[in-house]
Design an enzyme around this catalytic site. Sequence first.
Site, PDB file in Angstrom:
ATOM      1  N   ASN B  83       0.805  -1.221   0.000  1.00  0.00           N
ATOM      2  CA  ASN B  83       0.000   0.000   0.000  1.00  0.00           C
ATOM      3  C   ASN B  83       0.840   1.274   0.000  1.00  0.00           C
ATOM      4  O   ASN B  83       0.322   2.369   0.204  1.00  0.00           O
ATOM      5  CB  ASN B  83      -0.945   0.014   1.200  1.00  0.00           C
ATOM      6  N   ILE B  91       1.157   6.967  -0.035  1.00  0.00           N
ATOM      7  CA  ILE B  91       0.460   5.988   0.794  1.00  0.00           C
ATOM      8  C   ILE B  91      -0.983   5.844   0.346  1.00  0.00           C
ATOM      9  O   ILE B  91      -1.661   6.836   0.068  1.00  0.00           O
ATOM     10  CB  ILE B  91       0.457   6.431   2.269  1.00  0.00           C
ATOM     11  N   CYS B  92      -1.472   4.604   0.280  1.00  0.00           N
ATOM     12  CA  CYS B  92      -2.884   4.382   0.001  1.00  0.00           C
ATOM     13  C   CYS B  92      -3.554   3.969   1.315  1.00  0.00           C
ATOM     14  O   CYS B  92      -3.442   2.828   1.730  1.00  0.00           O
ATOM     15  CB  CYS B  92      -3.056   3.292  -1.047  1.00  0.00           C
ATOM     16  N   LEU B  93      -4.176   4.912   1.972  1.00  0.00           N
ATOM     17  CA  LEU B  93      -4.847   4.621   3.232  1.00  0.00           C
ATOM     18  C   LEU B  93      -6.111   5.477   3.294  1.00  0.00           C
ATOM     19  O   LEU B  93      -6.040   6.696   3.111  1.00  0.00           O
ATOM     20  CB  LEU B  93      -3.919   4.932   4.420  1.00  0.00           C
TER      21      LEU B  93
END
Lengths: 145, 205
Positions: B83, B91-93
């Site tokens: 991620n 960041i993929c959050l």
Amino acid sequence: MSDYFEEMGWTPLRDGEAPNSFLHMARLLRDFGMWDELGLGERLPPPASKEAISNLKDIKFDGTCQQCTVCLKDFDAASSIKSMPCRHSFHNECITPWLKKTNSCPLCRYELPTDDEDYELYKKEKKRAVQREEDVKSLHNSMFS
Amino acid sequence: MANIAAQRIKREFKEVIKSEEVAKCAIKVELVNDSFTELKGEIAGPPDTPYEGGNFVLEIKVPETYPFNPPKVRFITKIWHPNISSVTGAICLDILKDQWAAAMTLRTVLLSLQALLSAAEPDDPQDAVVAKQYKEQPEMFRQTAKHWTSVYAGGPAKMSDLDDKIRRLTDMGIEEHNARVALSSYNWDLERATEQLFMTVMAKN
């Protein structure tokens, strides 16, 4: 036993009424997971409705809730405090700009109604999809257990 | 910077410094400039993960509309995680995007990032190559992530077989980080990594 339309939660077209192809397209996109792929799921939900914002309860400072979790300042007697239906409270000047951006409680995500018809429809459809899944499951259980 | 943003960051600073996570050296926040718009975060790699023993530095940019908009966060320390982009550190959050809420703080963001290191979401990847390896070759992923932790984040592991493969490529004049990326991306298959590296060199010329 209910009829097909009732079971799906739909209304049959009246005479001369054309189907809403935008709605069908939206359903198709959602059902195949393309809604998220197009990045539409990454947007914040729309603002709370004006009515819901103006209906927030004013509460007096009584020491039970101490801190506004938006600005992290303690409440005092001079604060104008608003309480959400989920009973979380914030300064008026902290919660109002947030609800003008998106419709949920900053602390627990309790959702207020919005003025956005598409979003309300989307929410209703999502809820219905969950309900249908449960219905199918209970039907399945009653048949095979 | 808007007053409310700066004031809140000041308050949060105190909160983070007093928190028990700081006492355990799990998270840290530092100021980069005086205006509270840019901060440096640090999280420790969680135990029982390939990131254990590493220290990961984060760039945190606080928008003027904070806390009504999320802070912009990315990894400065290079990291191998489904991620997190191995190239840019993006960041993929969800909480840094559509799931942000105004009651969240720098502390909860850093703790969420630490949790992301323990529990990746390979179905919602930021780095497709890493995510594919995570799903298809979990042991290879673990070794690679551990190796990156030791090289870039000061992790304890020494993996001489992987280091040897990198040296084979650097001896051919390939830059070390590029060699590491190519090998990591091709499951440490030296032949395929070499092929890919020289293909790109040829395409550039």
